[in-house]
Motif scaffolding. Structure first.
Motif, PDB file in Angstrom:
ATOM      1  N   LYS A 221       0.860  -1.186   0.000  1.00  0.00           N
ATOM      2  CA  LYS A 221       0.000   0.000   0.000  1.00  0.00           C
ATOM      3  C   LYS A 221       0.899   1.239   0.000  1.00  0.00           C
ATOM      4  N   ASP A 289      -3.976  -1.842   5.638  1.00  0.00           N
ATOM      5  CA  ASP A 289      -4.823  -0.673   5.882  1.00  0.00           C
ATOM      6  C   ASP A 289      -4.590  -0.128   7.289  1.00  0.00           C
ATOM      7  N   GLU A 311      -5.644   3.259  -3.098  1.00  0.00           N
ATOM      8  CA  GLU A 311      -6.519   2.126  -2.817  1.00  0.00           C
ATOM      9  C   GLU A 311      -6.420   1.041  -3.885  1.00  0.00           C
ATOM     10  N   SER A 316      -1.701   3.725  -6.848  1.00  0.00           N
ATOM     11  CA  SER A 316      -0.324   3.636  -6.354  1.00  0.00           C
ATOM     12  C   SER A 316       0.657   4.119  -7.417  1.00  0.00           C
TER      13      SER A 316
END
Length: 462
Positions: A221, A289, A311, A316
């Motif tokens: 992430k 997350d 997300e 990204s």
């Protein structure tokens, strides 16, 4: 010029088509990512370890300098053929991935394998090779080992030497030896593997590399955080790590870099933003997350202007686009770039940036900074127009001052790029005479006739 007999002997070893002596071909191998050029006498492309052994034995016998070369992506001139009678030893024909051992998490490759191609190959079977130099799309693993390449993921995973557990090498005299091996432990004799890794091609020619792999993280992430000052960004790095979170990457850009990005792209970056961190966490999907939101809470009081959390993979990639746009945007400042790679303790990054700003004002040259905040590695980009009289001298003075500033803060003049010829004149600033003499003793013992990549690293050889 090389004697015709030498050229004939080289052609007998590797085949006539793999020995290049025409001017156009020599020019192609006369430069790297620096702005320096040296024309070799010949370029030779061996196809096996045995051929390299014979080439080195021949060169040693006739005292011919040999310069190993991968993709030529280095920033310090490490592969430049500084002797006019020298041979460039191009290793790109040795480009096979010999084995990916999924049971023992080990791979064996030849030195000409491109870094990104290797990463993709192991990821297909659920494995992971973390080192990721910016040149990964073109740089080769042999060159990465020779320079001990780094990259953004070093903060969590370490640099190239942390994954090299064995080598096959050819010595300057032509002997073929192996160092280390595919086991996770091994303490028999001196650690020659670590000695060769980072030796910049001055001690041996790398012909095979045994690499330790990791399981591929399930997910990642990415978040981009804009700050109102470089101090806030640096405090954020310390706070994240103090809270026992080690992101896969912690990249930063200073205010001048953001100005370049604003001018060169359509990316929306608020005027109040004077520094940015790109933070990426990886691991089990269910924890990412939570980890990203914890980071956001930790750094919120530190002058955060805006936080963007991706997300999806596409989002990204969009966040990383800001980082990818930097190099191209710098040319809008001035056409010629000197990319230095100092490293300081990460808590000293703001102080070092302030030193650099003072140096920029003193010598009247623009300096733009970005890099790897997680390990204190700053890419200092001194931007000049070399066609203007006196600009090169200003750049040289600024570079020396930047190195001195890094050393004053307990840092080093090179975190990733090595020494080569560009930093050789400054080595004495960082290493004492005793340490330099010790290294020269090793070089003399392993390369008695000084034929392998001579003129690199040590100041008296430049």
């Amino acid at each position: 010029m090389l004697d015709k007999t030498i050229i004939s002997n080289l052609e007998q070893i590797v085949g006539k088509k793999h020995v290049l002596t025409d001017k156009a071909s020599l020019i192609c191998y006369s430069y790297d990512a620096t702005q320096r050029k040296f024309l070799p006498a010949a370029v030779v492309h061996p196809g096996s370890t045995e051929e390299i052994s014979r080439i080195m034995a021949l060169a040693n016998q006739h005292r011919i300098p040999v310069y190993p070369r991968g993709a030529g992506s280095g920033f310090t001139g490490g592969s430049l053929p500084t002797s006019t009678d020298g041979i460039v030893l191009g290793l790109t024909r040795l480009d096979r991935i010999l084995e990916i051992d999924e049971e023992n998490l080990v791979a064996t490759v030849e030195p000409g394998v491109v870094t990104e191609a290797f990463q993709k190959a192991v990821e297909k079977v659920g494995l992971f090779y973390p080192p990721d130099p910016a040149s990964l799309k073109m740089s080769t693993l042999g060159g990465n080992v020779a320079e001990c390449a780094g990259g953004p993921r070093c903060v969590k995973y370490g640099v190239t030497k942390d994954y090299i557990i064995g080598l096959e090498i050819v010595t300057p005299t032509g002997d073929i030896i192996t160092t280390g091996g595919p086991t996770m432990k091994g303490v028999v004799g001196y650690d020659l593997t670590k000695l060769i890794c980072g030796s910049e091609g001055t001690l041996a020619v790398i012909t095979k590399v045994i690499i330790k792999l990791l399981p591929l993280p399930e997910a990642k992430k990415t978040m981009l955080v804009l700050f109102d000052s470089i101090d806030g960004a640096a405090q954020a790095v310390s706070s994240i790590i103090r809270n026992k979170i080690i992101p896969a990457t912690l990249e930063f850009m200073d205010g001048r870099t953001l100005d370049c990005v604003r001018d060169a792209t359509s990316l929306e970056v608020p005027d109040s933003a004077r520094a940015v961190l790109i933070i990426e966490v990886d691991g089990d999907r269910e924890f990412l997350d939570k980890q990203a939101h914890k980071i956001a809470e930790i750094i919120k009081p530190l002058g955060v202007v805006e936080t963007r959390i991706a997300e999806t993979p596409a989002e990204s990639d969009a966040l990383w686009q800001i980082r990818r746009s930097v190099s191209a945007s710098l040319r809008r400042v001035n056409p010629d770039k000197f990319n230095e790679d100092i490293c300081v303790p990460r808590s000293k990054v703001p102080e070092m940036i302030r030193k650099i700003d003072t140096i920029s004002d003193k010598f009247g040259v623009p300096i733009v900074n970005f890099g790897h905040a997680g390990d204190g590695n700053i890419h200092v980009n001194i931007m000049i127009d070399s066609k203007i009289p006196g600009e090169q001298e200003k750049a040289d003075q600024a570079i020396a001052a930047v190195f001195a500033g890094a050393l004053e803060l307990g840092g080093t003049m090179s975190g990733e790029h090595g020494v080569g010829i560009m930093k050789a004149p400054f080595v004495g600033m960082e290493l004492g005479n005793a340490a330099i003499d010790y290294m020269k003793t090793i070089k003399k013992a392993l390369d008695p006739n000084n034929i392998l990549n001579p003129g690199k690293i040590f100041p008296s050889d430049v």
